[in-house]
Design an enzyme around this catalytic site. Structure first.
Site, PDB file in Angstrom:
ATOM      1  N   ALA A   1       9.214  -8.324  13.210  1.00 48.13           N
ATOM      2  CA  ALA A   1       9.689  -7.422  14.469  1.00 48.13           C
ATOM      3  C   ALA A   1       8.592  -7.042  15.123  1.00 48.13           C
ATOM      4  CB  ALA A   1      10.691  -6.487  14.132  1.00 48.13           C
TER       5      ALA A   1
ATOM      6  N   ILE B   1       5.911  -7.225  10.732  1.00 49.98           N
ATOM      7  CA  ILE B   1       5.597  -5.946  11.702  1.00 49.98           C
ATOM      8  C   ILE B   1       4.371  -6.865  12.361  1.00 49.98           C
ATOM      9  CG2 ILE B   1       4.900  -4.129  12.324  1.00 49.98           C
ATOM     10  CD1 ILE B   1       6.990  -4.298  10.386  1.00 49.98           C
ATOM     11  N   LYS B   2       4.840  -7.472  13.812  1.00 54.67           N
ATOM     12  CA  LYS B   2       4.426  -8.207  14.790  1.00 54.67           C
ATOM     13  C   LYS B   2       3.630  -7.327  15.747  1.00 54.67           C
ATOM     14  CE  LYS B   2       5.849 -12.494  17.713  1.00 54.67           C
ATOM     15  NZ  LYS B   2       6.644 -12.704  19.123  1.00 54.67           N
ATOM     16  N   ILE B   3       2.420  -7.510  15.862  1.00 53.20           N
ATOM     17  CA  ILE B   3       0.894  -6.625  16.066  1.00 53.20           C
ATOM     18  C   ILE B   3       0.168  -7.244  16.849  1.00 53.20           C
ATOM     19  CG2 ILE B   3      -0.884  -4.892  15.761  1.00 53.20           C
ATOM     20  CD1 ILE B   3       1.544  -3.828  14.161  1.00 53.20           C
TER      21      ILE B   3
END
Length: 218
Positions: A60, A86-88
């Site tokens: 996400a 978590i997509k960073i």
């Protein structure tokens, strides 16, 4: 190798999952928009729906590009489900965010990787996954598969546990070449995944088997 599907379409996720080979899901704001999902509450609810469909990791993506904003969004996303990753983005504040989230035990996926150096920095920061975009490199006449090979060599040289997640898949051979070169994960739209199933000789052989059966079992 793990197979993730790159989509925000729930029906496509179900179809891939029903094949029995799906290990996770990746998505992004563009894919959300493609499905007509807009607004923070709707997006969060959609991530929850995706996370409920699969047992594996679901990436996400944060929208913020500053450190404080990324950390705040990451904490909100991580609360949706235990399989949320978590997509960073690969930016300076993104590396700082990856380091902090990793220290908290939150999985991360560093996205928009286009060079071995970017992948190396993300691995040093502790990213769970790095996502090299091979199709977008091919689009500008650069060898995307070579990037996977370079990252594989670097990670193996130093024993980085970070997983290589081949992204921006355009066709079935991207999947095969990523597997050949040693990517840990490939995330693909449904169409290239389904294309791996088909082969004209398989179709021809099945047709003959069935014809022979019907001939002797009228």
């Amino acid at each position: 190798m793990k197979f993730f599907i790159d989509t925000a379409n729930l029906d496509e996720i179900r179809q891939a999952n029903d094949m029995g080979i799906l290990d996770g899901v990746t998505t992004n704001p563009s894919l959300m928009a493609k499905e007509g999902i807009g607004g923070k509450n709707a997006i969060m609810q959609h991530y929850a729906a995706i996370a409920s469909l699969v047992d594996g990791d679901v990436s996400a993506e944060v929208i913020a590009t500053d450190y404080e904003g990324m950390i705040r969004e990451a904490h909100e996303l991580a609360e949706i489900a235990p399989n949320i990753v978590i997509k960073i983005p690969m930016i300076t504040d993104g590396l700082k965010a990856i380091r902090q989230l990793t220290s908290e035990g939150i999985k991360t996926n560093c996205t928009l990787i286009f060079s071995p150096g970017q992948a190396l920095l993300a691995a040093k920061a502790g990213a769970t996954y790095v996502s090299p975009f091979i199709g977008r490199l091919d689009d500008i006449s650069t060898d995307g598969i070579q990037l996977i090979a370079d990252i594989r060599l670097i990670f193996d040289n130093y024993g980085f546990p970070t997983q290589i997640l081949a992204a921006s898949i355009r066709h079935p051979m991207h999947i095969i070449e990523s597997a050949r070169i040693g990517a840990d994960v490939v995330t693909t739209p449904l169409k290239p995944l389904l294309a791996l199933v088909r082969h004209p000789l398989t179709d021809k052989g099945l047709e003959k088997f069935l014809a022979d059966y019907r001939k002797h079992n009228p």
